[in-house]
Design an enzyme around this catalytic site. Structure first.
Site, PDB file in Angstrom:
ATOM      1  N   ASN A  73       0.849  -1.192   0.000  1.00  0.00           N
ATOM      2  CA  ASN A  73       0.000   0.000   0.000  1.00  0.00           C
ATOM      3  C   ASN A  73       0.879   1.235   0.000  1.00  0.00           C
ATOM      4  O   ASN A  73       2.070   1.159   0.258  1.00  0.00           O
ATOM      5  CB  ASN A  73      -0.920  -0.001   1.230  1.00  0.00           C
ATOM      6  CG  ASN A  73      -0.133   0.153   2.509  1.00  0.00           C
ATOM      7  OD1 ASN A  73       0.420   1.216   2.795  1.00  0.00           O
ATOM      8  ND2 ASN A  73      -0.029  -0.906   3.284  1.00  0.00           N
TER       9      ASN A  73
ATOM     10  N   LYS B  93       1.420   1.988  16.655  1.00  0.00           N
ATOM     11  CA  LYS B  93       2.001   3.142  15.943  1.00  0.00           C
ATOM     12  C   LYS B  93       0.896   4.120  15.572  1.00  0.00           C
ATOM     13  O   LYS B  93      -0.207   3.713  15.214  1.00  0.00           O
ATOM     14  CB  LYS B  93       2.717   2.668  14.680  1.00  0.00           C
ATOM     15  CG  LYS B  93       3.401   3.784  13.903  1.00  0.00           C
ATOM     16  CD  LYS B  93       4.386   3.239  12.895  1.00  0.00           C
ATOM     17  CE  LYS B  93       3.785   3.054  11.530  1.00  0.00           C
ATOM     18  NZ  LYS B  93       4.735   2.474  10.582  1.00  0.00           N
TER      19      LYS B  93
ATOM     20  N   LYS C 275       0.148   8.228  13.666  1.00  0.00           N
ATOM     21  CA  LYS C 275       0.647   9.282  12.796  1.00  0.00           C
ATOM     22  C   LYS C 275       0.855  10.566  13.570  1.00  0.00           C
ATOM     23  O   LYS C 275       0.061  10.887  14.470  1.00  0.00           O
ATOM     24  CB  LYS C 275      -0.366   9.535  11.669  1.00  0.00           C
ATOM     25  CG  LYS C 275      -0.601   8.312  10.800  1.00  0.00           C
ATOM     26  CD  LYS C 275       0.674   7.882  10.120  1.00  0.00           C
ATOM     27  CE  LYS C 275       0.488   6.600   9.347  1.00  0.00           C
ATOM     28  NZ  LYS C 275       1.733   6.147   8.712  1.00  0.00           N
TER      29      LYS C 275
ATOM     30  N   ASP D 299       4.891   8.211  13.413  1.00  0.00           N
ATOM     31  CA  ASP D 299       5.253   8.210  11.993  1.00  0.00           C
ATOM     32  C   ASP D 299       4.896   9.551  11.368  1.00  0.00           C
ATOM     33  O   ASP D 299       3.739   9.957  11.353  1.00  0.00           O
ATOM     34  CB  ASP D 299       4.481   7.068  11.296  1.00  0.00           C
ATOM     35  CG  ASP D 299       4.892   6.871   9.851  1.00  0.00           C
ATOM     36  OD1 ASP D 299       5.763   7.626   9.369  1.00  0.00           O
ATOM     37  OD2 ASP D 299       4.353   5.949   9.208  1.00  0.00           O
TER      38      ASP D 299
ATOM     39  N   GLU E 298       9.528   7.861  13.132  1.00  0.00           N
ATOM     40  CA  GLU E 298       9.602   7.275  11.775  1.00  0.00           C
ATOM     41  C   GLU E 298       9.513   8.278  10.642  1.00  0.00           C
ATOM     42  O   GLU E 298       8.723   9.212  10.687  1.00  0.00           O
ATOM     43  CB  GLU E 298       8.455   6.256  11.639  1.00  0.00           C
ATOM     44  CG  GLU E 298       8.318   5.659  10.238  1.00  0.00           C
ATOM     45  CD  GLU E 298       7.286   4.546  10.165  1.00  0.00           C
ATOM     46  OE1 GLU E 298       7.049   3.863  11.181  1.00  0.00           O
ATOM     47  OE2 GLU E 298       6.699   4.363   9.078  1.00  0.00           O
TER      48      GLU E 298
ATOM     49  N   GLU F 133      10.601   3.085   4.068  1.00  0.00           N
ATOM     50  CA  GLU F 133       9.462   2.531   3.314  1.00  0.00           C
ATOM     51  C   GLU F 133       9.325   3.159   1.938  1.00  0.00           C
ATOM     52  O   GLU F 133       8.671   2.591   1.073  1.00  0.00           O
ATOM     53  CB  GLU F 133       8.157   2.704   4.111  1.00  0.00           C
ATOM     54  CG  GLU F 133       7.669   4.138   4.155  1.00  0.00           C
ATOM     55  CD  GLU F 133       6.345   4.303   4.903  1.00  0.00           C
ATOM     56  OE1 GLU F 133       6.321   4.053   6.115  1.00  0.00           O
ATOM     57  OE2 GLU F 133       5.353   4.679   4.268  1.00  0.00           O
TER      58      GLU F 133
ATOM     59  N   ASP G 122      10.146  -2.039   2.068  1.00  0.00           N
ATOM     60  CA  ASP G 122       9.038  -2.973   1.844  1.00  0.00           C
ATOM     61  C   ASP G 122       9.335  -3.744   0.558  1.00  0.00           C
ATOM     62  O   ASP G 122       9.329  -3.166  -0.531  1.00  0.00           O
ATOM     63  CB  ASP G 122       7.740  -2.147   1.713  1.00  0.00           C
ATOM     64  CG  ASP G 122       6.500  -2.992   1.460  1.00  0.00           C
ATOM     65  OD1 ASP G 122       6.621  -4.163   1.046  1.00  0.00           O
ATOM     66  OD2 ASP G 122       5.396  -2.455   1.660  1.00  0.00           O
TER      67      ASP G 122
ATOM     68  N   HIS H 128       7.829  -2.273   6.095  1.00  0.00           N
ATOM     69  CA  HIS H 128       6.537  -1.581   5.964  1.00  0.00           C
ATOM     70  C   HIS H 128       5.552  -2.511   5.254  1.00  0.00           C
ATOM     71  O   HIS H 128       5.939  -3.391   4.500  1.00  0.00           O
ATOM     72  CB  HIS H 128       6.779  -0.331   5.113  1.00  0.00           C
ATOM     73  CG  HIS H 128       5.559   0.271   4.494  1.00  0.00           C
ATOM     74  ND1 HIS H 128       5.056  -0.145   3.269  1.00  0.00           N
ATOM     75  CD2 HIS H 128       4.740   1.271   4.904  1.00  0.00           C
ATOM     76  CE1 HIS H 128       3.995   0.578   2.978  1.00  0.00           C
ATOM     77  NE2 HIS H 128       3.774   1.444   3.948  1.00  0.00           N
TER      78      HIS H 128
ATOM     79  N   GLU I 107       5.362  -5.074  10.006  1.00  0.00           N
ATOM     80  CA  GLU I 107       4.257  -4.185  10.351  1.00  0.00           C
ATOM     81  C   GLU I 107       2.928  -4.943  10.265  1.00  0.00           C
ATOM     82  O   GLU I 107       2.833  -5.995   9.629  1.00  0.00           O
ATOM     83  CB  GLU I 107       4.237  -3.005   9.367  1.00  0.00           C
ATOM     84  CG  GLU I 107       3.211  -1.958   9.704  1.00  0.00           C
ATOM     85  CD  GLU I 107       3.423  -0.642   8.944  1.00  0.00           C
ATOM     86  OE1 GLU I 107       4.114  -0.647   7.909  1.00  0.00           O
ATOM     87  OE2 GLU I 107       2.888   0.384   9.399  1.00  0.00           O
TER      88      GLU I 107
END
Ligand code: OAA
Ligand code: MG
Length: 388
Positions: free
Chosen positions: A53, A180, A182, A212, A238, A264, A291, A321, A340
């Site tokens: 994603n 985690k 944001k 993050d 992050e 990531e 990732d 990720h 993750e």
């Protein structure tokens, strides 16, 4: 074994969430099915792949460049001496006439197909991918469970501090110890209130919370936030600035004594090596999040692992990720530090087997051959429809 057909499509994974850089209102993802002439239970064995994603579907590159090269290749040129798929040869075929540098959507397209070829090859051998990988690229003794942390804590319309706390409580109830959220999509004062609200849910233990930034900060903001959050002793800070701004990362690492995680949005060996050379990351505490699905697949990820080893980094400092099954197998086989997980986002593609249980922030692997999309019913239905 011969590839007989390839099918390519797009699946929406959109939602109303937002990080500090993008919203996910039109997020989608490429899916592929690669059919072989190997027959099991009366049906051809098929490998599936998708592109994690955060990057959009890459159908144009798949249809115009990557898939035709694979289909037009002399079948024997994709095989190893035992007649099995040679993943590095398939990678070279996909990358024919592609100049170096500028990694982006192309690395996504190749990553999707690379994933499908690993799914296919391990199904042909009748093994779950992590065993197949451990025998080929590891020490034959894969980890039987993998550390996972629950990622979420997005900004969303109308989302209150209580909603954020409830979301995090839900993750703890599912068996995760580390979560985690944001930051960087609000001002510092509001983000600190959000962080403290989540730390309350974690019984006051900031070391169980990662934050993050999704690459949002300039250097001054990065340092200002760093000073403000350092006392919490967070799990990590992050993707603090632009993924390719190694100097920013190195400067923050000089000042911020806690852990940093990033990678990531680095999609190649060359970019990951530059991070290690110039990004100031510290092998005793920082984490690399490349990732494999977004960055030219596992063939390239193995090169990145070699590079890290040469620079004195342990594979345990890698936590990819993406929260997907492919990286879960890779983490167990290559003895990474974990993977993750998004318990609440990116459906139907994200997440592990439907019956996967998380306990003490670890998830076990299953014996389903291949990656195990077949044990993720809603996603399997979408994949199956590609070639029915
Ligand atoms: O919000 C995203 O794009 C996902 C992300 O950064 C992560 O999983 O670390
Ligand atoms: Mg991130």
């Amino acid at each position: 074994m011969k590839i007989t057909n390839v099918y390519e499509g797009v699946v929406p994974i959109s939602s109303s969430i937002r990080n500090a850089w993008i919203d996910f209102s039109s997020m989608d993802c490429s899916i592929v099915a690669i059919e072989s002439d190997v027959i099991r239970d009366g049906k051809p064995v098929v490998g599936y792949g998708f592109n994690s994603n955060g990057r959009y579907s890459a159908g144009e590159i798949l249809r115009r460049r990557v898939l035709p090269r694979l289909l037009e290749a002399e079948p024997g040129s994709l095989l190893d001496e035992r007649g099995g798929l040679d993943h590095a040869k398939a990678w070279d075929v996909m990358m024919t006439n592609e100049k170096p540098g500028g990694h982006g959507e192309r690395s996504v397209a190749v990553g999707v197909v690379d994933m499908a070829l690993f799914d296919l090859a391990s199904k042909i051998e009748g093994k779950p991918l992590y065993r197949y990988l451990s025998e080929r690229y590891g020490d034959g003794q894969p980890d039987d469970s993998v550390f996972v942390y629950a990622a979420g804590g997005y900004y969303a319309p109308g989302k209150t501090l209580t909603d954020l706390q409830d979301e995090m409580r839900g993750f703890l109830e599912l068996g995760y110890d580390v979560v985690k959220m944001k930051i960087g999509g609000a001002d510092l004062a509001e983000d600190l209130r959000r962080i403290e609200a989540v730390i309350d849910v974690l019984d006051g233990d900031g070391s169980r919370l990662a934050v993050d930034v999704n690459g949002r900060f300039d250097l001054n903001t990065a340092l200002e936030y760093g000073r403000a959050i350092e006392p919490y002793g967070l799990f990590w800070y992050e993707e603090i600035g632009d993924p390719l701004d190694y100097h920013l990362n190195a400067t923050v690492a000089e000042h911020y004594t806690g852990s940093i995680a990033t990678g990531e949005n680095l999609f190649s060996l060359q970019d990951a090596r530059n991070l290690i050379r110039y990004g100031g990351l510290r092998p005793d505490r920082d984490t690399i999040q490349v990732d494999p699905a977004l960055s030219y697949g596992l063939v390239e990820y193995l090169r990145i692992q070699d590079m890290l080893r040469q620079h004195g980094w342990s594979s345990r400092r890698c936590i990819p990720h993406g929260g997907h099954q492919f990286s879960l197998h890779i983490a167990a086989a290559l003895k990474l530090g974990g993977n993750e997980s998004y318990p609440g986002e990116f459906q139907p593609t994200g997440g592990f087997a439907d019956d996967a249980v998380v306990e003490k922030s670890r998830v076990g692997l299953t014996d389903t051959p291949g990656i195990g999309f077949e044990s993720k019913a809603a996603f399997y239905k979408v994949l199956r429809a590609l070639h029915s």
